[in-house]
Design an enzyme around this catalytic site. Sequence first.
Site, PDB file in Angstrom:
ATOM      1  N   CYS A  73    -146.337 -48.160 -56.738  1.00 41.59           N
ATOM      2  CA  CYS A  73    -146.331 -48.947 -57.970  1.00 41.59           C
ATOM      3  C   CYS A  73    -147.434 -48.448 -58.894  1.00 41.59           C
ATOM      4  O   CYS A  73    -148.200 -47.543 -58.559  1.00 41.59           O
ATOM      5  CB  CYS A  73    -146.527 -50.427 -57.672  1.00 41.59           C
ATOM      6  SG  CYS A  73    -148.114 -50.799 -56.891  1.00 41.59           S
TER       7      CYS A  73
ATOM      8  N   CYS B 123    -151.039 -48.178 -57.734  1.00 46.29           N
ATOM      9  CA  CYS B 123    -151.375 -46.994 -56.942  1.00 46.29           C
ATOM     10  C   CYS B 123    -151.812 -45.852 -57.858  1.00 46.29           C
ATOM     11  O   CYS B 123    -152.765 -45.125 -57.558  1.00 46.29           O
ATOM     12  CB  CYS B 123    -150.180 -46.546 -56.109  1.00 46.29           C
ATOM     13  SG  CYS B 123    -149.539 -47.774 -54.959  1.00 46.29           S
TER      14      CYS B 123
ATOM     15  N   ASP C 157    -129.941 -36.570 -82.880  1.00 43.74           N
ATOM     16  CA  ASP C 157    -129.769 -35.139 -83.105  1.00 43.74           C
ATOM     17  C   ASP C 157    -128.444 -34.935 -83.836  1.00 43.74           C
ATOM     18  O   ASP C 157    -127.456 -35.609 -83.538  1.00 43.74           O
ATOM     19  CB  ASP C 157    -129.756 -34.397 -81.767  1.00 43.74           C
ATOM     20  CG  ASP C 157    -129.435 -32.930 -81.934  1.00 43.74           C
ATOM     21  OD1 ASP C 157    -130.220 -32.243 -82.607  1.00 43.74           O
ATOM     22  OD2 ASP C 157    -128.407 -32.485 -81.405  1.00 43.74           O
TER      23      ASP C 157
END
Length: 758
Positions: A34, A37, A452
């Site tokens: 997570c 960490c 784009d």
Amino acid sequence: MAAQQAPLRNPGSAGAGIAGEQRVVELAIQGMTCASCVGRVERKLGKLDGVEASVNLPLESAVVRVPPTVSDQDLIDTVVATGYGARVVRPEHDGEGGHDHDHTPSLLGVRLTLAAVLSVPVLLISMVPALQFANWGWVVFALSLPVVTWSAWPFHRAAAVNARHFASTMDTLVSIGVTAAFLFSAWQLLADPTLTQHAGMAGMDMTEHSLYFEVAAVVVTFLLLGRFLEASAKQRAGNALKSLLSLGAKEAHVLRTVDGERTEVTLPVHALIPGDEFVVRPGEKIATDGVVSEGHSAVDTALLTGESIPVEVAPGDAVTGATINTSGRLVVRATRVGSDTVLSHMGRLVSQAQSGKARIARLADRISAVFVPVVLVIAVLTFVLWLVLTGDLDAAFTASVTVLVIACPCALGLATPTALLTGTGRGAQLGILIRGPQVLEDTRTVDTIVLDKTGTVTTGTMAVDDVVVLADLPAAALLRLAGAVEAQSEHPIAQAIARHAAREGRLPEATAFASAPGGGVRGTVDGVTVTAGRASWLERNGIRPTAGHLAAFAAAEGTGTTAVWIAVDDAVAGFIALSDTVKDGSAAAILRLRDLGLRPVLLTGDNRAVALQVAAAVGIDATDVHAGVTPEGKVDVVRDLQAAGATVAMAGDGVNDAAALAQADLGIAMGSGTDVAIEAADLTVMGNSLEQVAQAIELSRRTLGTIKGNLFWAFFYNAVGIPVAAFGLLNPMLAGAAMAASSVLVVLNSLRLRRFGR
């Protein structure tokens, strides 16, 4: 990228000498689950003198800038001391990846399969009296044991790692809840081996004895399902770079001088060095970045730039690796090879954009950081108070375990995966692929969508717009003559003219055909000489347009089209205008996106005249058009919009869009595009219609709303159930039933997504 031995001088430390030199090391980190960490690893590495670290959770890697005084082993030791595994990624080990073995999709899939196969009979036997036989409790005990130990091992391991650092996550709650339910049930069975000696519920005292093996097994199975989906998304996160680098040519036809003669030698691309000359034939990819030394041709650069019109090249012009030579034979002198090429640079852009993307921490993790310690404290207080006030050890233990059982996050674990499975399943039926829960949360705040042009708003294929006659000749006759001579050429624009002309009838044969790469074509059709191409080609054949001709030609190109001169019997007869065509439905899709509260922005590598023409056709403001941008420039446009406070979605389909798709808060790939664009994106729409993009955003927002509703009811159930359990008003069996009811509610809420779009 691996540990780089070439020192990297810090620009801000001029004159610092050796102390200012740094190298860049990439570490593969194992065991992170997570966002907390990530922060822990970054903080520990950052405490080393002169070290700067950026940790990427999806890629399970860390890019670390290291001074000469810190060794690779120092970095590894620091990460290991923090509670995680680490190794330096080197070129020869690039294929190994940095994934924690316990969290790879393959092993998680095995753990999930085992848990599901064993949990089904455990659940049925425990909950359906008609299926219960003599001493069924011992069978359920044996079936659930592998589930709560081996299958649940990733949760237990992560909980232990976090406990060593006085932290808690969802893994902590899962590990404690599952362990408590299993051990309490096992203790009940061992204390009274005859508890289930009768078939059905006969002989069991529901007020004093209960078994909750099914609670432990089902919780593990559902949470493993969520973890498996998450790990699969993580694994795909790094595939964009691999797909991008695989687009380059694999071999090069290198020119070598042997016995005074030049011969071709086929070598792998990685064997090229700057200065090597290599041959590129029509239809082949250019092996690496270089400069044309011989030949003329048109190079299709759409792969990297997105431009639909091939670029004419001649001796002295620069060319880029992985682009395609469409017509003439070229000899190219290599200037950049390996990691210095444009393609490799784009790969680094994709990787850096993924690393820099702000990943919103999972809501359940954020709440559990407070929720888990509170539950543990309540369970301990419940045990102590019951023991002190009643002196009944069994009642104290039962009440405290009931708190843990009812707090066990079964509904919480179902909240995301069931909504995600239903939403993504419905999306798949509609041709919409959603990468994971993070994507859904990103759609909530998106207010700007960058589109784009080529392949997203337009078809990406050149088509004839107009045939302009400048002589006494019917337009159909001029098109027929031009189509006949252009049919002999392999140039993409020539082929577009020939296709358009062929629709009007069979084209005659052209004789005495001649062509000049980058110039044009010339031939005899029905007894007349037809010349088609650039102005320079006409002049080479003695044909000079008048001032009026040139004005009409310039006016056509000024509207965003590409024009080709046509001369008959050495006199200008007219020109043919071509352009990329707007997709059907693009204008309606833009309107729908505006209705969703999104501001559309057009982004393209083409020139501004073309971009403005397309923007006007689909309803995008001229002030929101960015033309002539490179792949790096597309990333810069997205970053500039983000810096101005916008939350940006990006829709594209080409390799040139990959880095911008990764940089955007929400990347949307058109399924007709390249694998690289799809891998770098968060959402993929499998069709060509821009309207699917709007539908994808709607579905994502609906799915996110369902997940949040599920999470609310899951936590509401805990908020009500925990105090009731602490006061001894529930036994573990009723707590398990309440947990099951909350799970059913979550599932039913998620299934409502099946009606989306109907």
